[in-house]
Design a protein around this motif. Structure first.
Motif, PDB file in Angstrom:
ATOM      1  N   ALA A  60      14.539  19.436  40.202  1.00 37.71           N
ATOM      2  CA  ALA A  60      15.411  19.032  39.095  1.00 37.71           C
ATOM      3  C   ALA A  60      15.483  17.508  38.995  1.00 37.71           C
ATOM      4  O   ALA A  60      15.469  16.946  37.886  1.00 37.71           O
ATOM      5  CB  ALA A  60      16.804  19.621  39.280  1.00 37.71           C
ATOM      6  N   GLU A  61      15.555  16.827  40.149  1.00 37.18           N
ATOM      7  CA  GLU A  61      15.570  15.358  40.142  1.00 37.18           C
ATOM      8  C   GLU A  61      14.263  14.797  39.581  1.00 37.18           C
ATOM      9  O   GLU A  61      14.280  13.852  38.785  1.00 37.18           O
ATOM     10  CB  GLU A  61      15.803  14.830  41.551  1.00 37.18           C
ATOM     11  CG  GLU A  61      17.205  15.051  42.063  1.00 37.18           C
ATOM     12  CD  GLU A  61      17.394  14.573  43.497  1.00 37.18           C
ATOM     13  OE1 GLU A  61      16.569  13.774  43.992  1.00 37.18           O
ATOM     14  OE2 GLU A  61      18.375  14.996  44.123  1.00 37.18           O
ATOM     15  N   ASN A  63      12.231  16.294  37.512  1.00 41.53           N
ATOM     16  CA  ASN A  63      12.213  16.571  36.069  1.00 41.53           C
ATOM     17  C   ASN A  63      13.059  15.561  35.307  1.00 41.53           C
ATOM     18  O   ASN A  63      12.677  15.123  34.216  1.00 41.53           O
ATOM     19  CB  ASN A  63      12.705  17.988  35.783  1.00 41.53           C
ATOM     20  CG  ASN A  63      11.650  19.028  36.070  1.00 41.53           C
ATOM     21  OD1 ASN A  63      10.469  18.744  36.047  1.00 41.53           O
ATOM     22  ND2 ASN A  63      12.083  20.242  36.353  1.00 41.53           N
ATOM     23  N   ALA A  64      14.197  15.173  35.857  1.00 38.20           N
ATOM     24  CA  ALA A  64      15.054  14.176  35.209  1.00 38.20           C
ATOM     25  C   ALA A  64      14.337  12.829  35.128  1.00 38.20           C
ATOM     26  O   ALA A  64      14.415  12.144  34.100  1.00 38.20           O
ATOM     27  CB  ALA A  64      16.373  14.042  35.960  1.00 38.20           C
ATOM     28  N   ILE A  65      13.625  12.456  36.192  1.00 36.43           N
ATOM     29  CA  ILE A  65      12.862  11.206  36.179  1.00 36.43           C
ATOM     30  C   ILE A  65      11.757  11.276  35.135  1.00 36.43           C
ATOM     31  O   ILE A  65      11.557  10.333  34.352  1.00 36.43           O
ATOM     32  CB  ILE A  65      12.276  10.908  37.577  1.00 36.43           C
ATOM     33  CG1 ILE A  65      13.398  10.569  38.557  1.00 36.43           C
ATOM     34  CG2 ILE A  65      11.259   9.771  37.514  1.00 36.43           C
ATOM     35  CD1 ILE A  65      12.956  10.516  40.005  1.00 36.43           C
ATOM     36  N   ASP A  67      11.647  13.154  32.443  1.00 29.93           N
ATOM     37  CA  ASP A  67      12.254  13.131  31.110  1.00 29.93           C
ATOM     38  C   ASP A  67      12.659  11.713  30.716  1.00 29.93           C
ATOM     39  O   ASP A  67      12.497  11.304  29.570  1.00 29.93           O
ATOM     40  CB  ASP A  67      13.468  14.060  31.052  1.00 29.93           C
ATOM     41  CG  ASP A  67      13.075  15.531  31.107  1.00 29.93           C
ATOM     42  OD1 ASP A  67      11.884  15.848  30.882  1.00 29.93           O
ATOM     43  OD2 ASP A  67      13.972  16.362  31.388  1.00 29.93           O
ATOM     44  N   ALA A  68      13.187  10.952  31.677  1.00 23.95           N
ATOM     45  CA  ALA A  68      13.615   9.583  31.389  1.00 23.95           C
ATOM     46  C   ALA A  68      12.436   8.682  31.068  1.00 23.95           C
ATOM     47  O   ALA A  68      12.554   7.736  30.303  1.00 23.95           O
ATOM     48  CB  ALA A  68      14.395   9.024  32.575  1.00 23.95           C
ATOM     49  N   ARG A  69      11.275   8.982  31.641  1.00 26.73           N
ATOM     50  CA  ARG A  69      10.084   8.151  31.440  1.00 26.73           C
ATOM     51  C   ARG A  69       9.196   8.645  30.296  1.00 26.73           C
ATOM     52  O   ARG A  69       8.138   8.076  30.051  1.00 26.73           O
ATOM     53  CB  ARG A  69       9.260   8.118  32.724  1.00 26.73           C
ATOM     54  CG  ARG A  69       9.967   7.428  33.860  1.00 26.73           C
ATOM     55  CD  ARG A  69       9.128   7.423  35.098  1.00 26.73           C
ATOM     56  NE  ARG A  69       9.796   6.751  36.193  1.00 26.73           N
ATOM     57  CZ  ARG A  69       9.325   6.703  37.423  1.00 26.73           C
ATOM     58  NH1 ARG A  69       8.179   7.287  37.723  1.00 26.73           N
ATOM     59  NH2 ARG A  69       9.995   6.070  38.358  1.00 26.73           N
ATOM     60  N   GLN A  70       9.629   9.660  29.609  1.00 21.52           N
ATOM     61  CA  GLN A  70       8.792  10.303  28.596  1.00 21.52           C
ATOM     62  C   GLN A  70       8.327   9.336  27.503  1.00 21.52           C
ATOM     63  O   GLN A  70       7.199   9.412  27.047  1.00 21.52           O
ATOM     64  CB  GLN A  70       9.541  11.473  27.970  1.00 21.52           C
ATOM     65  CG  GLN A  70       8.685  12.325  27.080  1.00 21.52           C
ATOM     66  CD  GLN A  70       9.403  13.593  26.649  1.00 21.52           C
ATOM     67  OE1 GLN A  70      10.573  13.784  26.956  1.00 21.52           O
ATOM     68  NE2 GLN A  70       8.699  14.447  25.961  1.00 21.52           N
TER      69      GLN A  70
END
Length: 82
Positions: A60-61, A63-65, A67-70
């Motif tokens: 999950a962490e 995936n959050a990273i 998503d933030a770098r998308q």
């Protein structure tokens, strides 16, 4: 006061002290709610379940990273150049 029990199996702290392994085994691989004076104090999980939980948290962490770098620009890299 009402407390949610987030496990199908519950045991008292006294039962846990008497036979910890039997208390964990009573959950049959699922978490066991440990109650202190009829209130949930903590949850006891087998090592394999704990490892799975940690792995899911790490995923999950990551995936959050991601998503933030998308929206960031892509930088091409050639591994042979390193």
């Amino acid at each position: 006061m009402v407390y949610p029990i987030l496990a199908e199996v519950a045991a008292s702290v006294s039962e846990l002290k008497k036979n910890p392994m039997a208390t964990v085994a009573a959950g049959d691989g699922a978490p066991v709610a440990i109650l202190n004076r009829n209130e949930p104090a903590f949850y006891c999980v087998p090592a394999s379940v704990y490892a799975s939980m940690i792995e899911r948290l790490e995923d999950a962490e990551l995936n959050a990273i991601a998503d933030a770098r998308q929206g960031e620009p892509v930088i091409p890299v050639v591994l042979d150049d390193l």
